[in-house]
Design an enzyme around this catalytic site. Structure first.
Site, PDB file in Angstrom:
ATOM      1  N   GLY A 156       0.844  -1.204   0.040  1.00  0.00           N
ATOM      2  CA  GLY A 156      -0.150  -0.032  -0.161  1.00  0.00           C
ATOM      3  C   GLY A 156       0.834   1.337   0.064  1.00  0.00           C
ATOM      4  N   ILE A 212      -3.284 -11.699   8.070  1.00  0.00           N
ATOM      5  CA  ILE A 212      -3.353 -11.166   9.221  1.00  0.00           C
ATOM      6  C   ILE A 212      -4.809 -11.465  10.026  1.00  0.00           C
ATOM      7  CG2 ILE A 212      -1.984  -9.014   9.217  1.00  0.00           C
ATOM      8  CD1 ILE A 212      -4.413  -7.410   8.874  1.00  0.00           C
ATOM      9  N   TYR A 261     -16.762   0.816   7.403  1.00  0.00           N
ATOM     10  CA  TYR A 261     -15.510   1.037   7.272  1.00  0.00           C
ATOM     11  C   TYR A 261     -15.101   1.345   8.708  1.00  0.00           C
ATOM     12  CZ  TYR A 261     -10.967   2.988   6.405  1.00  0.00           C
ATOM     13  OH  TYR A 261      -9.620   3.420   6.341  1.00  0.00           O
ATOM     14  N   ALA A 283      -5.110  -2.873   5.683  1.00  0.00           N
ATOM     15  CA  ALA A 283      -6.525  -2.505   6.031  1.00  0.00           C
ATOM     16  C   ALA A 283      -7.403  -2.732   4.898  1.00  0.00           C
ATOM     17  CB  ALA A 283      -6.755  -0.838   6.330  1.00  0.00           C
ATOM     18  N   ASP A 324     -10.132   9.043  10.040  1.00  0.00           N
ATOM     19  CA  ASP A 324     -11.162  10.069  10.295  1.00  0.00           C
ATOM     20  C   ASP A 324     -12.541   9.439  10.215  1.00  0.00           C
ATOM     21  OD1 ASP A 324     -10.486   9.762   7.456  1.00  0.00           O
ATOM     22  OD2 ASP A 324     -11.869  11.503   7.292  1.00  0.00           O
ATOM     23  N   TRP A 327      -7.637  11.102   4.137  1.00  0.00           N
ATOM     24  CA  TRP A 327      -7.226  11.606   2.702  1.00  0.00           C
ATOM     25  C   TRP A 327      -6.020  11.132   2.289  1.00  0.00           C
ATOM     26  CZ3 TRP A 327     -10.262  16.752   1.392  1.00  0.00           C
ATOM     27  CH2 TRP A 327     -11.506  16.860   1.824  1.00  0.00           C
TER      28      TRP A 327
END
Length: 280
Positions: free
Chosen positions: A10, A37, A125, A60, A102, A150
């Site tokens: 990522g 994981i 999420y 993630a 966030d 972001w």
């Protein structure tokens, strides 16, 4: 120090490996091919064998819309993954940094969110990332949780690359103007995480680049800095419906970074300029 970094394919994982490798640390970057994981026994066996000093957990399930449909998969990666890693970290005495989001907030605020503010995620999420936070707190006496937003970096898909591509193809784009936040360049976020994990100043931190903008303003600035003549049309979120609700205000307060003596992340426009240079 010896680091295990998850989600190495990522954007953030890639930059962490790059920066740590250049600083004479032992760095083991893993992705799902190396370690699942969501497999409790596999995680424990792996971490017990490697015995890292620190785990930087970036992997993630980040597809916000897909998470609404694939709740179990999102929970396995975003909640159970951190749980098993926290248990393993506790067993070998490793520090752990868990990267959160966030999206743990509902976006109805008008002032930047502080790390200790009440959470209230809007969708799957955010719910699963928050569950991951809770597991980390449950299994580790000392932990680092870093909420960000972001995110964009050199390695992977992101808003900046999408805008540059659409700008080239169409010469005109529509972007929502009623969602406000702060862009985050993974080079800067990685540098902060490295500084953080080498300290003993545990807790929850908020880390984005400085400054605030809407997605519309972000797009306008991208084209301005890239020297592209692209028309950007402001849209409302209602005009751009998505399966998952987005927080309309997701500005995170970075006061704690300065209060704890860490280096603040630079302004988002400056970071964007550095990224565009890196892209070229």
């Amino acid at each position: 120090m010896k680091f295990v970094i998850t989600g190495v394919k990522g954007q953030l994982g890639y930059d962490l490996v790059k920066q740590l490798s250049g600083a004479n640390h032992e760095v083991i970057g893993i992705d799902r091919e190396e370690l699942d994981i969501t497999d409790e026994s596999a995680v424990l066996a792996y971490i017990e064998e490697v015995k890292p000093d620190a785990i930087l957990h970036c992997a993630a399930f980040t597809n916000v819309d897909a998470a609404e449909e694939q709740k179990d998969a999102a929970y396995a990666v975003n909640a159970l993954g951190p749980k098993y890693l926290a248990q393993a970290a506790s067993k070998v005495g490793a520090k752990m940094v868990y990267v959160s989001t966030d999206y743990v907030f509902n976006g109805s605020a008008s002032e930047p969110y502080e790390p200790d503010q009440a959470t209230d995620p809007l969708g799957v999420y955010g719910e699963t990332k928050l569950a991951g936070e809770e597991f980390v707190k449950q299994y580790l006496d000392n932990y680092f949780i870093v909420r960000t937003a972001w995110v964009y970096g050199i390695n992977g898909h992101n808003f900046v690359k999408t805008m540059l591509r659409l700008g080239e193809e169409r010469g005109e784009v529509g972007v929502v103007h009623d969602q406000i936040g702060s862009p985050t360049y993974t080079v800067d976020l990685a540098a902060f995480m490295i500084e953080l994990v080498q300290s003993e100043k545990y807790g929850i931190y908020h880390a984005t680049n400085e400054g605030v903008c809407s997605w519309y303003e972000f797009a306008v600035e991208i084209f301005k800095q890239a020297g592209m003549d692209v028309k950007v049309n402001p849209l409302t979120s209602d005009q751009f419906p998505r399966p998952a609700a987005r927080p309309s205000y997701s500005v995170l307060s970075k006061k704690k970074i300065a209060e704890q003596g860490f280096t603040p992340l630079r302004d988002w426009k400056e970071a964007l300029a550095a990224y565009l240079t890196e892209l070229n």
